[in-house]
Every structure is written in C-alpha cells, then in structure tokens.
Design a protein around this motif. Sequence first.
Motif: not given
Length: 194
Positions: A10, A13-14, A57, A60-61, A65
């Motif tokens: 996470q 990805l952030d 991805e 998607r993140r 969020t």
Amino acid sequence: MGRPREYSDQAVLDAAMEVFWEKGYEAATTQDLCERTGLGRGSLYNAFGSKHRLYEEAIRRYAATRAQAQLAMLADPEAGPVRERLRAMMLGVIDADLADPGRRGCLALNAATEQSGRTEDVAALVRRQFVDLEQAICHLVTIGQRTGELSAGRPPLQVARTFQSAYYGLRVLAKVTDDRNALLDVVDGALAAL
C-alpha cells in the motif's frame, strides 16, 4: 529461500500514485518511481512487472482511496440533503485543487486524457470510476426528485450526466485558474440546473 519483502504494498502504491498523479504516465520515469517508493529497480519490477502494471495499480489505489471517500460522502444521509451533498462534493474539490501547488486535478481524469499509458485496461479502470460517480449522483438525483428537493422534469440519469460533466469540467478548470469565484460560478450553475 528468498529474502522477505521489507515494504508495504500500500505504501509503495501510494508513492507510485503520487508520482503518476504529479507527472503523468509518460513523464514518470522508473528512477522517479524508485526514488519515491524507496525500492530498487529490480524490486519494483519483481513486485509489479512493469511501469504500466504499476500505473494500473496506482489508478486502482486512487479509486479505492480518493474516489471511494467521495462516494461514501455522497451516500451518507448524515451529510445533509441532496443538494448540499452535491455542493459539498464540488466545493471539496475546489478547495483541494486550489490548495495543491502542482494542480494535479483528478488522477482518473488525467489518465483518461493522457494518450500515453492509456490502454484498454486503463480506460476500463477509469470508466469504472466515472460510472461509479455517475450512479452515485443518479441515486441522489432520484432521491431528490422523489422528495421534491429537485425538479422532476428530466430523467435522473440525464440530470446526473449533466452534473457530472460540470464536475469534471470544474476539475479541469481548477488546474489552470486561481479565480475561486469563477469556479463557484460553475458550482452554482450546475446546482441551478438540478
């Protein structure tokens, strides 16, 4: 036996999402991604396969969020009457966009309009976010028309699509103007059309 992973998917990805949001797909380099995520090139590619897969991805993140938080606010009856929730959504993005020195706008909208990096998979991810927002707005319009808060003169889906177009236009306009009053005019006009 391989080395255990020492990072959070996470968090990676952030960090990647921030790079793509700031630079776009084309301008984001592997070096940018490595520096921001803290991963070496090999680890990054072992974990995600390619820059493009990481981009998917990251989108998607963003949906899970940022977009999801917005949808939750729209769905929350505690957030007020229909018109107030729609106004709050638009004012929220004005505040966020004007406070952002990079004027990144909306990652999904950026991905939809940037030719490089836009494959059918990316288009499908973005389309899903657009449809989710359209459905949330349509649901609110239906409620507002049923309760008499909004005019029932047009089909809810048509009203939702018109409002959503104003919303995305607002996101684009906020990338290039500091004139809050002009942005508020868009909000007022979109709400008046309900």
